[in-house]
Design a protein around this motif. Structure first.
Motif, PDB file in Angstrom:
ATOM      1  N   ASP A 179      15.844 -18.996 -24.584  1.00 21.64           N
ATOM      2  CA  ASP A 179      15.778 -19.179 -26.033  1.00 21.64           C
ATOM      3  C   ASP A 179      14.537 -19.978 -26.433  1.00 21.64           C
ATOM      4  OD1 ASP A 179      17.816 -17.702 -27.151  1.00 21.64           O
ATOM      5  OD2 ASP A 179      19.283 -19.330 -27.095  1.00 21.64           O
ATOM      6  N   ASP A 180      14.219 -20.996 -25.654  1.00 24.01           N
ATOM      7  CA  ASP A 180      13.024 -21.803 -25.946  1.00 24.01           C
ATOM      8  C   ASP A 180      11.755 -20.953 -25.841  1.00 24.01           C
ATOM      9  OD1 ASP A 180      14.580 -24.026 -26.368  1.00 24.01           O
ATOM     10  OD2 ASP A 180      14.175 -24.942 -24.415  1.00 24.01           O
ATOM     11  N   LEU A 181      11.705 -20.065 -24.855  1.00 24.91           N
ATOM     12  CA  LEU A 181      10.548 -19.183 -24.693  1.00 24.91           C
ATOM     13  C   LEU A 181      10.386 -18.281 -25.907  1.00 24.91           C
ATOM     14  CD1 LEU A 181       8.294 -17.937 -22.914  1.00 24.91           C
ATOM     15  CD2 LEU A 181      10.030 -16.362 -22.029  1.00 24.91           C
ATOM     16  N   TYR A 182      11.491 -17.708 -26.382  1.00 21.00           N
ATOM     17  CA  TYR A 182      11.422 -16.838 -27.558  1.00 21.00           C
ATOM     18  C   TYR A 182      11.018 -17.620 -28.805  1.00 21.00           C
ATOM     19  CZ  TYR A 182      13.099 -12.457 -25.583  1.00 21.00           C
ATOM     20  OH  TYR A 182      13.202 -11.273 -24.884  1.00 21.00           O
ATOM     21  N   MET A 183      11.501 -18.837 -28.930  1.00 23.87           N
ATOM     22  CA  MET A 183      11.091 -19.670 -30.058  1.00 23.87           C
ATOM     23  C   MET A 183       9.588 -19.903 -30.030  1.00 23.87           C
ATOM     24  SD  MET A 183      13.476 -20.485 -32.215  1.00 23.87           S
ATOM     25  CE  MET A 183      12.629 -21.842 -33.011  1.00 23.87           C
ATOM     26  N   LYS A 184       9.066 -20.145 -28.845  1.00 23.86           N
ATOM     27  CA  LYS A 184       7.630 -20.382 -28.701  1.00 23.86           C
ATOM     28  C   LYS A 184       6.831 -19.125 -28.999  1.00 23.86           C
ATOM     29  CE  LYS A 184       4.189 -21.959 -25.325  1.00 23.86           C
ATOM     30  NZ  LYS A 184       3.980 -22.445 -23.928  1.00 23.86           N
ATOM     31  N   GLU A 185       7.332 -17.962 -28.549  1.00 27.26           N
ATOM     32  CA  GLU A 185       6.603 -16.705 -28.726  1.00 27.26           C
ATOM     33  C   GLU A 185       6.716 -16.146 -30.138  1.00 27.26           C
ATOM     34  OE1 GLU A 185       4.669 -14.997 -26.758  1.00 27.26           O
ATOM     35  OE2 GLU A 185       4.907 -16.057 -24.876  1.00 27.26           O
ATOM     36  N   TYR A 186       7.948 -16.209 -30.718  1.00 28.73           N
ATOM     37  CA  TYR A 186       8.205 -15.508 -31.981  1.00 28.73           C
ATOM     38  C   TYR A 186       8.680 -16.404 -33.124  1.00 28.73           C
ATOM     39  CZ  TYR A 186       8.582 -11.851 -28.402  1.00 28.73           C
ATOM     40  OH  TYR A 186       8.363 -11.036 -27.331  1.00 28.73           O
ATOM     41  N   GLY A 187       8.996 -17.655 -32.815  1.00 24.47           N
ATOM     42  CA  GLY A 187       9.557 -18.527 -33.838  1.00 24.47           C
ATOM     43  C   GLY A 187      11.017 -18.244 -34.105  1.00 24.47           C
ATOM     44  N   LEU A 188      11.665 -17.508 -33.200  1.00 26.38           N
ATOM     45  CA  LEU A 188      13.071 -17.124 -33.346  1.00 26.38           C
ATOM     46  C   LEU A 188      13.664 -16.986 -31.951  1.00 26.38           C
ATOM     47  CD1 LEU A 188      14.970 -16.306 -35.758  1.00 26.38           C
ATOM     48  CD2 LEU A 188      14.467 -13.933 -35.146  1.00 26.38           C
ATOM     49  N   SER A 189      14.851 -17.525 -31.742  1.00 22.66           N
ATOM     50  CA  SER A 189      15.450 -17.482 -30.411  1.00 22.66           C
ATOM     51  C   SER A 189      16.008 -16.090 -30.107  1.00 22.66           C
ATOM     52  CB  SER A 189      16.573 -18.512 -30.291  1.00 22.66           C
ATOM     53  OG  SER A 189      17.715 -18.100 -31.022  1.00 22.66           O
ATOM     54  N   ARG A 190      16.127 -15.778 -28.818  1.00 23.31           N
ATOM     55  CA  ARG A 190      16.721 -14.504 -28.427  1.00 23.31           C
ATOM     56  C   ARG A 190      18.192 -14.471 -28.802  1.00 23.31           C
ATOM     57  NH1 ARG A 190      15.296  -9.389 -25.869  1.00 23.31           N
ATOM     58  NH2 ARG A 190      17.306  -8.350 -25.889  1.00 23.31           N
ATOM     59  N   SER A 191      18.887 -15.600 -28.762  1.00 23.38           N
ATOM     60  CA  SER A 191      20.291 -15.644 -29.158  1.00 23.38           C
ATOM     61  C   SER A 191      20.469 -15.194 -30.600  1.00 23.38           C
ATOM     62  CB  SER A 191      20.858 -17.060 -28.988  1.00 23.38           C
ATOM     63  OG  SER A 191      20.947 -17.417 -27.631  1.00 23.38           O
ATOM     64  N   VAL A 192      19.596 -15.650 -31.472  1.00 21.45           N
ATOM     65  CA  VAL A 192      19.668 -15.254 -32.885  1.00 21.45           C
ATOM     66  C   VAL A 192      19.378 -13.762 -33.029  1.00 21.45           C
ATOM     67  CG1 VAL A 192      18.574 -15.512 -35.150  1.00 21.45           C
ATOM     68  CG2 VAL A 192      19.156 -17.542 -33.794  1.00 21.45           C
ATOM     69  N   MET A 193      18.372 -13.274 -32.314  1.00 22.00           N
ATOM     70  CA  MET A 193      18.069 -11.846 -32.347  1.00 22.00           C
ATOM     71  C   MET A 193      19.283 -11.026 -31.903  1.00 22.00           C
ATOM     72  SD  MET A 193      14.258 -11.704 -30.664  1.00 22.00           S
ATOM     73  CE  MET A 193      12.876 -12.640 -31.295  1.00 22.00           C
ATOM     74  N   ASN A 194      19.904 -11.437 -30.800  1.00 24.51           N
ATOM     75  CA  ASN A 194      21.067 -10.720 -30.294  1.00 24.51           C
ATOM     76  C   ASN A 194      22.176 -10.657 -31.337  1.00 24.51           C
ATOM     77  OD1 ASN A 194      19.681 -10.538 -27.891  1.00 24.51           O
ATOM     78  ND2 ASN A 194      20.961 -12.001 -26.795  1.00 24.51           N
ATOM     79  N   THR A 195      22.429 -11.777 -31.989  1.00 29.99           N
ATOM     80  CA  THR A 195      23.486 -11.829 -32.998  1.00 29.99           C
ATOM     81  C   THR A 195      23.166 -10.932 -34.183  1.00 29.99           C
ATOM     82  OG1 THR A 195      24.077 -14.083 -32.352  1.00 29.99           O
ATOM     83  CG2 THR A 195      24.773 -13.353 -34.534  1.00 29.99           C
ATOM     84  N   ARG A 196      21.915 -10.896 -34.585  1.00 31.96           N
ATOM     85  CA  ARG A 196      21.519 -10.042 -35.704  1.00 31.96           C
ATOM     86  C   ARG A 196      21.799  -8.566 -35.420  1.00 31.96           C
ATOM     87  NH1 ARG A 196      15.597 -12.077 -37.989  1.00 31.96           N
ATOM     88  NH2 ARG A 196      16.296 -14.069 -38.880  1.00 31.96           N
ATOM     89  N   PHE A 197      21.650  -8.165 -34.162  1.00 32.40           N
ATOM     90  CA  PHE A 197      21.781  -6.753 -33.826  1.00 32.40           C
ATOM     91  C   PHE A 197      23.163  -6.387 -33.292  1.00 32.40           C
ATOM     92  CE2 PHE A 197      17.318  -6.852 -34.425  1.00 32.40           C
ATOM     93  CZ  PHE A 197      16.899  -5.541 -34.624  1.00 32.40           C
ATOM     94  N   LEU A 198      23.810  -7.293 -32.598  1.00 28.75           N
ATOM     95  CA  LEU A 198      25.069  -6.955 -31.933  1.00 28.75           C
ATOM     96  C   LEU A 198      26.269  -7.700 -32.489  1.00 28.75           C
ATOM     97  CD1 LEU A 198      23.922  -6.957 -28.185  1.00 28.75           C
ATOM     98  CD2 LEU A 198      23.692  -5.143 -29.898  1.00 28.75           C
ATOM     99  N   GLY A 199      26.042  -8.607 -33.399  1.00 29.93           N
ATOM    100  CA  GLY A 199      27.098  -9.504 -33.860  1.00 29.93           C
ATOM    101  C   GLY A 199      28.346  -8.834 -34.383  1.00 29.93           C
ATOM    102  N   THR A 200      28.227  -7.666 -35.002  1.00 33.98           N
ATOM    103  CA  THR A 200      29.390  -7.004 -35.599  1.00 33.98           C
ATOM    104  C   THR A 200      29.903  -5.833 -34.764  1.00 33.98           C
ATOM    105  OG1 THR A 200      27.976  -5.501 -36.895  1.00 33.98           O
ATOM    106  CG2 THR A 200      28.575  -7.607 -37.911  1.00 33.98           C
ATOM    107  N   LEU A 201      29.292  -5.579 -33.612  1.00 35.75           N
ATOM    108  CA  LEU A 201      29.668  -4.419 -32.806  1.00 35.75           C
ATOM    109  C   LEU A 201      30.789  -4.759 -31.830  1.00 35.75           C
ATOM    110  CD1 LEU A 201      26.157  -2.944 -31.868  1.00 35.75           C
ATOM    111  CD2 LEU A 201      27.568  -2.491 -33.892  1.00 35.75           C
ATOM    112  N   LYS A 202      31.694  -3.807 -31.627  1.00 36.97           N
ATOM    113  CA  LYS A 202      32.725  -3.937 -30.611  1.00 36.97           C
ATOM    114  C   LYS A 202      32.274  -3.147 -29.384  1.00 36.97           C
ATOM    115  CE  LYS A 202      36.511  -4.529 -33.909  1.00 36.97           C
ATOM    116  NZ  LYS A 202      37.819  -4.014 -34.394  1.00 36.97           N
ATOM    117  N   LEU A 203      31.915  -3.863 -28.324  1.00 39.92           N
ATOM    118  CA  LEU A 203      31.328  -3.242 -27.144  1.00 39.92           C
ATOM    119  C   LEU A 203      32.194  -3.543 -25.924  1.00 39.92           C
ATOM    120  CD1 LEU A 203      27.658  -4.369 -27.854  1.00 39.92           C
ATOM    121  CD2 LEU A 203      28.615  -2.097 -28.279  1.00 39.92           C
TER     122      LEU A 203
END
Length: 233
Positions: A52-76
């Motif tokens: 997550d720290d690496l993604y914050m450094k690269e994009y200003g957004l953590s990978r955890s947040v990205m994951n939630t934005r895309f998968l948060g409502t899906l039943k997998l």
């Protein structure tokens, strides 16, 4: 082989090992099984917090947040990562509550490390060109910085395998460019290409629909990565 390999747990599958020893590899596959990839693994073995720290450094957004934005409502019910390396992305998904996680990785050293780096995640050795699972086996199949390393002449084959093994969704994060472009990769040619992977998927498979896409510009520089989610209809 695909009928049996679905029962492999944590790489303990003689069928997969036999297949990997008796197939012809592309130049890119050979590259990712070389000493170069050993160095890559050493540079990219992260805890969830470090990722997550690496993604914050690269994009200003953590990978955890990205994951939630895309998968948060899906039943997998289950998820497969193609090109899972040591399992960083899968471990993060696990920490976010996802279960029944699988990975396919070309480099046996990465698979071995993944077995100690992760717990309760099934990572086996295999190729994106012949994913060792049945058709429509996973609710979601994804890549993260993997399609960019597949030569243009081989890319459709890998995409067809991802499509074949996905029952519902295809998810990805890859280096974006409106037009295909070869990029020098750490002094190596023919090892990295960027393009519009979403459009390529949509062109290849008429029954795929775009659910979501977001572009992430690098904090330092003008490069752009894109995360996308596609659904079979």
């Amino acid at each position: 082989m695909r009928d049996a390999v679905e029962f492999c747990i944590a790489g303990n599958c003689w069928l997969s090992s036999y297949y990997m020893k008796n197939r012809k590899f592309t130049d890119q596959e050979k590259f990712w099984q070389s000493d170069f990839d050993k160095g890559y693994i050493e540079r990219n073995l992260f805890t969830n917090r470090e990722l997550d720290d690496l993604y914050m450094k690269e994009y200003g957004l953590s990978r955890s947040v990205m994951n939630t934005r895309f998968l948060g409502t899906l039943k997998l019910n289950n998820i497969l990562e193609v090109g899972s390396s040591v399992g960083n992305q899968l471990a993060l998904l696990q920490s976010q509550g996802h279960q029944n996680l699988y990975g396919v990785e070309i480099f046996n050293v990465a698979v071995a490390i993944a077995q100690t780096h992760t717990k309760g995640i099934n990572i086996i050795q295999g190729s994106a060109f012949d994913i060792p699972f049945k058709d429509d086996y996973f609710d979601l199949v994804f890549t993260s910085g993997v399609l960019i390393h597949i030569a243009p002449k081989d890319l459709k084959k890998a995409m067809r395998e991802i499509y074949r093994t996905s029952k519902k969704y295809i998810w990805g994060m890859e280096y974006f460019s409106e037009k295909p472009q070869a990029i020098d990769y750490r002094g190596h040619k023919d090892r990295l290409w960027k393009r519009d992977f979403v459009q390529m998927y949509l062109d290849l498979f008429p029954n795929l629909r775009l659910v979501k896409r977001e572009k992430y510009k690098y904090v330092n520089g003008n490069n752009v990565d894109e995360m996308f989610l596609l659904k079979k209809i």
